[in-house]
Design an enzyme around this catalytic site. Structure first.
Site, PDB file in Angstrom:
ATOM      1  N   ARG A  51       0.829  -1.145   0.035  1.00 16.99           N
ATOM      2  CA  ARG A  51      -0.036  -0.177   0.030  1.00 16.99           C
ATOM      3  C   ARG A  51       0.931   1.220   0.029  1.00 16.99           C
ATOM      4  NH1 ARG A  51      -2.770  -4.029   1.847  1.00 16.99           N
ATOM      5  NH2 ARG A  51      -0.747  -4.497   2.992  1.00 16.99           N
ATOM      6  N   THR A  52       1.895   1.297   0.816  1.00 17.05           N
ATOM      7  CA  THR A  52       2.614   2.565   0.995  1.00 17.05           C
ATOM      8  C   THR A  52       3.212   2.898  -0.231  1.00 17.05           C
ATOM      9  OG1 THR A  52       2.481   1.896   3.450  1.00 17.05           O
ATOM     10  CG2 THR A  52       3.996   4.075   2.647  1.00 17.05           C
ATOM     11  N   LYS A  80      25.574  -3.553  -1.855  1.00 19.43           N
ATOM     12  CA  LYS A  80      27.291  -3.769  -1.906  1.00 19.43           C
ATOM     13  C   LYS A  80      27.679  -2.894  -0.673  1.00 19.43           C
ATOM     14  CE  LYS A  80      26.376  -2.782  -6.767  1.00 19.43           C
ATOM     15  NZ  LYS A  80      26.607  -1.781  -7.750  1.00 19.43           N
ATOM     16  N   ARG A 101      11.101   4.080   3.228  1.00 17.41           N
ATOM     17  CA  ARG A 101      10.822   3.098   4.256  1.00 17.41           C
ATOM     18  C   ARG A 101      12.205   2.130   4.566  1.00 17.41           C
ATOM     19  NH1 ARG A 101       5.921  -1.262   4.651  1.00 17.41           N
ATOM     20  NH2 ARG A 101       4.871   1.121   5.205  1.00 17.41           N
ATOM     21  N   HIS A 129       5.052   5.815  11.309  1.00 14.96           N
ATOM     22  CA  HIS A 129       4.516   5.663  10.023  1.00 14.96           C
ATOM     23  C   HIS A 129       3.519   6.762   9.869  1.00 14.96           C
ATOM     24  CE1 HIS A 129       3.215   3.896   6.387  1.00 14.96           C
ATOM     25  NE2 HIS A 129       2.617   2.648   6.831  1.00 14.96           N
TER      26      HIS A 129
HETATM   27  N1   CP Z   1      -0.369  -0.213   5.914  1.00 17.44           N
HETATM   28  C1   CP Z   1       0.993  -0.394   5.235  1.00 17.44           C
HETATM   29  O1   CP Z   1       1.920   0.159   5.774  1.00 17.44           O
HETATM   30  O2   CP Z   1       0.992  -1.329   4.402  1.00 17.44           O
HETATM   31  P1   CP Z   1       2.149  -1.846   3.574  1.00 17.44           P
HETATM   32  O3   CP Z   1       2.949  -2.475   4.398  1.00 17.44           O
HETATM   33  O4   CP Z   1       1.610  -2.520   2.478  1.00 17.44           O
HETATM   34  O5   CP Z   1       2.770  -0.540   2.931  1.00 17.44           O
END
Ligand code: CP
Length: 308
Positions: A51-52, A80, A101, A129
């Protein structure tokens, strides 16, 4: 707003402005389809995501911009031995804004200090997040029409769930919000959040061990995954996991306008039979996530659209 690392970096007014813009984009997508033309978003994902990452990319593409990046550390020179800071600094010369991320807490903050373009933390380990919190707030606003006078049940892994901790902090800033914590003893909300948020701000909260006992009171039920890997032994997991499977039977006593949320991915904590219930909002939540990210990208790039 130069970088977004922690959702609490945002004031209530800034959140209101982002939700207002996200709602305007949702209502009139064509109006915003070229506003980021010739701008590039880089998505640097050192950890898996569906999703993110894809909602960031969809958001930028729907604003008329370009996207580049990688979806795993293995497909970058991190494999590397390149440092995160060097990777992010390099990509900052190819892009106007970065979403990143990383499994290590604090990695986005450290990387942000080395670059001149805005960086958005798209999840750092068990830490923050912020765009999930914005997605959750956009969903609450769209579905309930307000942030005040709500009873919010949070169910599942309340100990390690970063989305739960951030949403509690964000919602604690609004009037007359009550929290009900539904978890096994082993996955209770950390004591520091109880003390720093609930007790310090004199906010009403309750801890229970089953969702059935509080279901009729809830305006929002925020489900999270009970994480098998957190348990010390399999027997405890098997004993506890079924307490937190939401099914149609458990919803019989719920309000007609309950809003059921989940940051996803779901494993088995919500029966798929609930998906067709009008109270199921978790796939709407996915959709709102794209619009709030569009608003965030525009805001952080300083892109304005003349209002009529
Ligand atoms: N909710 C969320 O962060 O989903 P993903 O890990 O799929 O990005």
């Amino acid at each position: 707003m130069k970088h977004l690392i922690d959702p609490m970096d945002l004031t209530v007014e800034e959140i209101d402005q982002l939700i207002d813009l996200g709602s305007k984009i949702l209502a009139d997508k064509e109006k915003y389809q070229d506003v980021c033309k010739h701008k590039s978003l880089a998505t640097l994902f050192f950890e898996p995501s569906t999703r993110t990452r894809l909602s960031f990319e969809a958001a930028m593409l729907e604003l008329g911009g370009n996207v580049l990046g990688f979806s795993s550390a293995n497909s970058s020179s991190a494999s590397k031995g390149e440092s995160v800071s060097d990777t992010v600094r390099t990509v900052s010369y190819y892009s106007d804004i970065i979403a990143m991320r990383h499994p290590k807490e604090g990695a986005p903050l450290v990387a942000s200090r080395k670059i001149d373009v805005p960086l958005i933390n798209a999840g750092d380990g068990g830490h923050y997040h912020p765009t999930q919190t914005l997605t959750d707030l956009m969903t609450i606003y769209q579905e309930k029409g307000r942030f005040h006078d709500l009873t919010i049940g949070m169910c599942g892994d309340l100990k390690f769930g970063r989305t739960v901790h951030s949403l509690i902090k964000a919602m604690s800033r609004y009037e007359n919000v009550r929290f009900v914590m539904i978890s096994p003893e082993e996955l209770r909300l950390p004591e520091y959040i109880v003390k720093d948020v609930f007790e310090k701000k004199n906010i009403s909260y309750q801890e229970v061990r089953t969702m059935e006992e509080v279901m009729p009171d809830l305006d929002i039920l925020y489900m999270t995954r009970v994480q098998r890997e957190r348990f010390f032994n399999e027997q405890d997991y098997i004993r506890l996991k079924d307490s937190f499977i939401l099914d149609l039977d458990k919803l019989k006593t719920a309000k007609k306008d309950l809003c059921i949320m989940h940051p996803l991915p779901r494993v088995n904590e919500i029966s798929t039979k609930v998906d067709d219930d009008p109270r199921a909002c978790y796939f709407k939540q996915v959709r709102y996530g794209k619009f709030i990210r569009m608003a965030l990208i525009m805001t952080m790039l300083g892109v304005n659209v003349d209002e009529d």
